[in-house]
Design a protein around this motif. Structure first.
Motif, PDB file in Angstrom:
ATOM      1  N   LEU A  64      37.031 -46.920   6.032  1.00  0.00           N
ATOM      2  CA  LEU A  64      36.527 -46.233   7.218  1.00  0.00           C
ATOM      3  C   LEU A  64      35.060 -45.849   7.034  1.00  0.00           C
ATOM      4  O   LEU A  64      34.209 -46.122   7.885  1.00  0.00           O
ATOM      5  CB  LEU A  64      37.372 -44.989   7.488  1.00  0.00           C
ATOM      6  N   GLY A  65      34.746 -45.238   5.892  1.00  0.00           N
ATOM      7  CA  GLY A  65      33.392 -44.773   5.666  1.00  0.00           C
ATOM      8  C   GLY A  65      32.382 -45.880   5.451  1.00  0.00           C
ATOM      9  O   GLY A  65      31.249 -45.810   5.942  1.00  0.00           O
ATOM     10  N   SER A  66      32.778 -46.930   4.755  1.00  0.00           N
ATOM     11  CA  SER A  66      31.823 -47.982   4.423  1.00  0.00           C
ATOM     12  C   SER A  66      31.638 -48.990   5.540  1.00  0.00           C
ATOM     13  O   SER A  66      30.597 -49.663   5.606  1.00  0.00           O
ATOM     14  CB  SER A  66      32.262 -48.705   3.139  1.00  0.00           C
ATOM     15  N   LEU A  67      32.603 -49.111   6.447  1.00  0.00           N
ATOM     16  CA  LEU A  67      32.506 -50.104   7.525  1.00  0.00           C
ATOM     17  C   LEU A  67      32.223 -49.496   8.888  1.00  0.00           C
ATOM     18  O   LEU A  67      32.017 -50.233   9.850  1.00  0.00           O
ATOM     19  CB  LEU A  67      33.800 -50.925   7.590  1.00  0.00           C
ATOM     20  N   ILE A  68      32.212 -48.181   8.984  1.00  0.00           N
ATOM     21  CA  ILE A  68      31.988 -47.565  10.284  1.00  0.00           C
ATOM     22  C   ILE A  68      30.589 -47.865  10.811  1.00  0.00           C
ATOM     23  O   ILE A  68      30.358 -47.941  12.011  1.00  0.00           O
ATOM     24  CB  ILE A  68      32.258 -46.044  10.202  1.00  0.00           C
ATOM     25  N   LEU A  69      29.638 -48.076   9.889  1.00  0.00           N
ATOM     26  CA  LEU A  69      28.296 -48.484  10.298  1.00  0.00           C
ATOM     27  C   LEU A  69      28.337 -49.857  10.964  1.00  0.00           C
ATOM     28  O   LEU A  69      27.694 -50.094  11.985  1.00  0.00           O
ATOM     29  CB  LEU A  69      27.369 -48.522   9.094  1.00  0.00           C
ATOM     30  N   LEU A  70      29.100 -50.739  10.371  1.00  0.00           N
ATOM     31  CA  LEU A  70      29.262 -52.065  10.961  1.00  0.00           C
ATOM     32  C   LEU A  70      29.957 -51.969  12.312  1.00  0.00           C
ATOM     33  O   LEU A  70      29.612 -52.676  13.262  1.00  0.00           O
ATOM     34  CB  LEU A  70      30.067 -52.953  10.011  1.00  0.00           C
ATOM     35  N   GLY A  71      30.935 -51.056  12.408  1.00  0.00           N
ATOM     36  CA  GLY A  71      31.623 -50.858  13.677  1.00  0.00           C
ATOM     37  C   GLY A  71      30.678 -50.394  14.767  1.00  0.00           C
ATOM     38  O   GLY A  71      30.768 -50.826  15.915  1.00  0.00           O
ATOM     39  N   GLY A  72      29.738 -49.496  14.421  1.00  0.00           N
ATOM     40  CA  GLY A  72      28.756 -49.057  15.403  1.00  0.00           C
ATOM     41  C   GLY A  72      27.863 -50.189  15.859  1.00  0.00           C
ATOM     42  O   GLY A  72      27.541 -50.301  17.054  1.00  0.00           O
ATOM     43  N   SER A  73      27.462 -51.045  14.939  1.00  0.00           N
ATOM     44  CA  SER A  73      26.640 -52.199  15.302  1.00  0.00           C
ATOM     45  C   SER A  73      27.401 -53.158  16.211  1.00  0.00           C
ATOM     46  O   SER A  73      26.840 -53.696  17.169  1.00  0.00           O
ATOM     47  CB  SER A  73      26.189 -52.935  14.035  1.00  0.00           C
ATOM     48  N   LEU A  74      28.686 -53.365  15.917  1.00  0.00           N
ATOM     49  CA  LEU A  74      29.486 -54.263  16.754  1.00  0.00           C
ATOM     50  C   LEU A  74      29.657 -53.702  18.162  1.00  0.00           C
ATOM     51  O   LEU A  74      29.689 -54.457  19.144  1.00  0.00           O
ATOM     52  CB  LEU A  74      30.856 -54.487  16.104  1.00  0.00           C
ATOM     53  N   GLY A  75      29.760 -52.366  18.268  1.00  0.00           N
ATOM     54  CA  GLY A  75      29.847 -51.749  19.583  1.00  0.00           C
ATOM     55  C   GLY A  75      28.588 -51.985  20.393  1.00  0.00           C
ATOM     56  O   GLY A  75      28.644 -52.277  21.592  1.00  0.00           O
ATOM     57  N   THR A 200      21.789 -60.220  18.506  1.00  0.00           N
ATOM     58  CA  THR A 200      21.418 -59.722  17.190  1.00  0.00           C
ATOM     59  C   THR A 200      22.411 -60.229  16.158  1.00  0.00           C
ATOM     60  O   THR A 200      23.435 -60.814  16.500  1.00  0.00           O
ATOM     61  CB  THR A 200      21.386 -58.184  17.179  1.00  0.00           C
ATOM     62  N   ASP A 201      22.092 -60.027  14.913  1.00  0.00           N
ATOM     63  CA  ASP A 201      22.957 -60.467  13.826  1.00  0.00           C
ATOM     64  C   ASP A 201      23.775 -59.292  13.300  1.00  0.00           C
ATOM     65  O   ASP A 201      23.371 -58.137  13.404  1.00  0.00           O
ATOM     66  CB  ASP A 201      22.120 -61.058  12.681  1.00  0.00           C
ATOM     67  N   VAL A 202      24.930 -59.599  12.722  1.00  0.00           N
ATOM     68  CA  VAL A 202      25.773 -58.590  12.086  1.00  0.00           C
ATOM     69  C   VAL A 202      25.434 -58.567  10.600  1.00  0.00           C
ATOM     70  O   VAL A 202      25.346 -59.612   9.951  1.00  0.00           O
ATOM     71  CB  VAL A 202      27.263 -58.906  12.301  1.00  0.00           C
ATOM     72  N   ASP A 203      25.246 -57.372  10.060  1.00  0.00           N
ATOM     73  CA  ASP A 203      24.807 -57.204   8.669  1.00  0.00           C
ATOM     74  C   ASP A 203      25.993 -57.331   7.715  1.00  0.00           C
ATOM     75  O   ASP A 203      26.489 -56.344   7.161  1.00  0.00           O
ATOM     76  CB  ASP A 203      24.127 -55.845   8.525  1.00  0.00           C
ATOM     77  N   VAL A 204      26.444 -58.560   7.509  1.00  0.00           N
ATOM     78  CA  VAL A 204      27.593 -58.819   6.645  1.00  0.00           C
ATOM     79  C   VAL A 204      27.272 -58.488   5.191  1.00  0.00           C
ATOM     80  O   VAL A 204      28.093 -57.905   4.469  1.00  0.00           O
ATOM     81  CB  VAL A 204      28.052 -60.288   6.774  1.00  0.00           C
ATOM     82  N   VAL A 205      26.067 -58.826   4.748  1.00  0.00           N
ATOM     83  CA  VAL A 205      25.666 -58.542   3.361  1.00  0.00           C
ATOM     84  C   VAL A 205      25.673 -57.046   3.108  1.00  0.00           C
ATOM     85  O   VAL A 205      26.189 -56.562   2.095  1.00  0.00           O
ATOM     86  CB  VAL A 205      24.284 -59.143   3.062  1.00  0.00           C
ATOM     87  N   GLY A 206      25.101 -56.275   4.030  1.00  0.00           N
ATOM     88  CA  GLY A 206      25.085 -54.829   3.876  1.00  0.00           C
ATOM     89  C   GLY A 206      26.486 -54.245   3.821  1.00  0.00           C
ATOM     90  O   GLY A 206      26.771 -53.358   3.011  1.00  0.00           O
ATOM     91  N   ALA A 207      27.371 -54.734   4.690  1.00  0.00           N
ATOM     92  CA  ALA A 207      28.748 -54.243   4.702  1.00  0.00           C
ATOM     93  C   ALA A 207      29.443 -54.527   3.377  1.00  0.00           C
ATOM     94  O   ALA A 207      30.144 -53.664   2.824  1.00  0.00           O
ATOM     95  CB  ALA A 207      29.522 -54.882   5.849  1.00  0.00           C
ATOM     96  N   ALA A 208      29.245 -55.745   2.840  1.00  0.00           N
ATOM     97  CA  ALA A 208      29.878 -56.109   1.569  1.00  0.00           C
ATOM     98  C   ALA A 208      29.360 -55.244   0.419  1.00  0.00           C
ATOM     99  O   ALA A 208      30.131 -54.765  -0.417  1.00  0.00           O
ATOM    100  CB  ALA A 208      29.632 -57.584   1.274  1.00  0.00           C
ATOM    101  N   ALA A 400      27.863 -43.785  14.388  1.00  0.00           N
ATOM    102  CA  ALA A 400      28.492 -44.454  13.253  1.00  0.00           C
ATOM    103  C   ALA A 400      27.938 -43.944  11.933  1.00  0.00           C
ATOM    104  O   ALA A 400      28.679 -43.744  10.974  1.00  0.00           O
ATOM    105  CB  ALA A 400      28.285 -45.971  13.361  1.00  0.00           C
ATOM    106  N   VAL A 401      26.615 -43.741  11.870  1.00  0.00           N
ATOM    107  CA  VAL A 401      26.007 -43.233  10.633  1.00  0.00           C
ATOM    108  C   VAL A 401      26.601 -41.878  10.285  1.00  0.00           C
ATOM    109  O   VAL A 401      26.998 -41.621   9.140  1.00  0.00           O
ATOM    110  CB  VAL A 401      24.475 -43.132  10.791  1.00  0.00           C
ATOM    111  N   ASN A 402      26.671 -40.976  11.271  1.00  0.00           N
ATOM    112  CA  ASN A 402      27.181 -39.641  10.990  1.00  0.00           C
ATOM    113  C   ASN A 402      28.651 -39.671  10.597  1.00  0.00           C
ATOM    114  O   ASN A 402      29.073 -38.962   9.671  1.00  0.00           O
ATOM    115  CB  ASN A 402      26.971 -38.739  12.204  1.00  0.00           C
ATOM    116  N   ASN A 403      29.439 -40.484  11.284  1.00  0.00           N
ATOM    117  CA  ASN A 403      30.849 -40.598  10.914  1.00  0.00           C
ATOM    118  C   ASN A 403      31.018 -41.241   9.548  1.00  0.00           C
ATOM    119  O   ASN A 403      31.911 -40.870   8.780  1.00  0.00           O
ATOM    120  CB  ASN A 403      31.606 -41.408  11.975  1.00  0.00           C
ATOM    121  N   ALA A 404      30.159 -42.208   9.226  1.00  0.00           N
ATOM    122  CA  ALA A 404      30.212 -42.827   7.907  1.00  0.00           C
ATOM    123  C   ALA A 404      29.917 -41.811   6.821  1.00  0.00           C
ATOM    124  O   ALA A 404      30.610 -41.750   5.797  1.00  0.00           O
ATOM    125  CB  ALA A 404      29.216 -43.983   7.831  1.00  0.00           C
ATOM    126  N   VAL A 405      28.891 -41.004   7.047  1.00  0.00           N
ATOM    127  CA  VAL A 405      28.541 -39.976   6.065  1.00  0.00           C
ATOM    128  C   VAL A 405      29.707 -39.006   5.874  1.00  0.00           C
ATOM    129  O   VAL A 405      30.047 -38.626   4.751  1.00  0.00           O
ATOM    130  CB  VAL A 405      27.270 -39.226   6.507  1.00  0.00           C
TER     131      VAL A 405
END
Length: 463
Positions: A64-75, A200-208, A400-405
């Protein structure tokens, strides 16, 4: 959008949007704490001791914490409505997998999948509120969302305790299925379809890098009491995890489309609010985790009684959060974000008096009430502050950043405090509980100091 507004009226449509966002988010927040009261029952059924108990909680918080940033980007990329719906449906399905898990490893894996679903729906829900409300109305809406999701966080142990006693620990996961179905219905009725998408692109490297970095570090912290620091696996995964976290930070600074945009941290209030979130939500997660274990395993409470012990905090959040959200929009967030954690710290400090023969009315209840008042002062203003400077295009990623934190804070707090309190047999002791309470108090106090020192009253915006 126009058809929906004509059919229901703008005010009714907004209320239904808020209901859908609360229902969806509540599943995520409830599952963050509902499992806590079930941990002793899960351990009795599946074995594993404190290590299993930590992993059942942290596997969920990790993804949840590490991928929520990716979830915000996908939204932002595909539209909040689509990602919100996908997250809600997936959360319901993975909850069923948790409920039928035959062993500890399967349960841990299913909890990780639940966290992925939560990472999709949570930022989309907050971004939807931000896009649907303005001004003081937005502050009140966020306050209402915060109140109900906060209630979900605190009432989770009560609901979970009742279900564990009435049925079994598996029933706490099946509860999500009707909630998911109801949320999907309200989304279909009230939320407009996306009118634009981003190229835009999805930051797959960052998520991994984020998942592997946090995963390695947390694995080492949770397994250390059982294996010891001398085990090469512990030291190796810890160092590798820290290196990958550092690589994540460097990658985000250079990536063409980072899931953690550095530009957001150029804003003072956004930055300090997230630093404060790290301390406050780390303290909240550690407190609920170790207090519930203490009440059940050492003080002789049943699962339901341990959940009932936190009910007064739920009532305080429900009654006051909406008003706090509205007043913080008028007066500015600094006072609330400074005084709230300090008051909460005072409440938690009162728990240092607890022993295994505690009297609830004189020993625990006053501490819970003071803590709840402090928590109510901080949660809505903190969320509003994080979102205040985010435009419509950044609403998803900002939330997403705040929820990830917040989720990463809980993940790390439970793992780190677990290292400090675990006995030789990896079980919680009364002395260990008092260490956990002392650490939690310190985290909240630091959070309050950050609020007073770092937060500024936002400049008035043209409307």
């Amino acid at each position: 959008m126009e058809a929906v507004g004509t059919r229901f009226g703008d005010a009714a449509r907004k209320r239904l949007i808020l209901v859908s966002c609360i229902l969806g988010s509540a599943m995520v927040f409830v599952d963050g704490t509902v499992v806590n009261v079930a941990l002793p029952a899960i351990q009795r059924d599946l074995g594993g001791g404190l290590t299993l108990q930590q992993w059942v909680v942290d596997a969920y918080l990790l993804t949840l914490g590490s991928l929520i940033l990716l979830g915000g980007s996908l939204g932002d990329l595909f539209g909040e409505r689509r990602i919100f719906s996908l997250g809600v449906a997936t959360f319901g399905l993975t909850s069923v997998v948790c409920g039928v898990a035959p062993d500890g490893n399967t349960l841990i894996a299913a909890r990780g999948l639940q966290g992925i679903a939560g990472a999709l729906l949570t930022p989309a829900a907050l971004a939807t509120i931000t896009a649907s409300f303005e001004g003081e109305e937005r502050g009140a809406a966020i306050g209402t969302w915060t109140a109900w999701t906060g209630i979900g966080t605190v009432i989770g142990p009560l609901v979970g305790g009742w279900l564990v006693g009435a049925a079994s620990w598996r029933s706490i996961f099946f509860l999500n299925v009707p909630l998911a179905l109801l949320t999907l219905v309200t989304i279909a009725i009230a939320l407009p379809r996306a009118t634009h998408t981003r190229e835009t692109d999805v930051d797959v490297v960052g998520a991994a890098l984020c998942v592997l970095g946090l995963g390695g570090s947390v694995f080492a912290l949770i397994e250390q009491p059982r294996r010891g620091w001398g085990d090469p696996l512990i030291l190796g995964t810890l160092l590798a995890g820290l290196a990958l976290v550092a690589a994540f930070v460097l990658w985000e600074r250079r990536a063409p489309q980072p899931m953690l945009p550095p530009r957001l941290f150029a804003r003072r209030n956004f930055t300090f609010a997230n630093i404060e979130t790290l301390f406050v939500y780390g303290a909240l997660s550690a407190l609920i985790f170790f207090l519930v274990l203490f009440l059940q395993q050492l003080a002789g409470y049943s699962a339901f009684q341990s959940g009932l012990a936190l009910l007064p905090a739920t009532i305080v959040l429900f009654l006051l959060s909406r008003y706090v959200g509205r007043f913080s929009m008028r007066l500015g967030p600094r006072l609330f974000m400074g005084a709230g954690p300090l008051l909460a710290a005072a409440g938690v400090a009162l728990m240092l008096r607890l022993d295994t023969r505690l009297d609830y009315w004189t020993d625990l209840l006053p501490a819970v009430l003071v803590f709840a008042l402090g928590l109510t002062l901080i949660v809505a203003p903190l969320t509003s502050t994080v979102l205040a400077d985010a435009g419509a295009g950044d609403a998803g990623i900002a939330s997403a950043v705040n929820n990830a934190v917040a989720r990463v804070a809980g993940l790390l707090a439970i793992a780190v405090v677990g290292v400090a309190v675990a006995g030789r047999d990896a079980r919680l002791t009364a002395h260990g509980f008092h260490i956990a309470i002392a650490i939690t108090t310190a985290l909240l106090a630091v959070g309050g100091a950050i609020g007073f020192a770092g937060i500024r009253k936002p400049a008035a915006r043209a409307r």
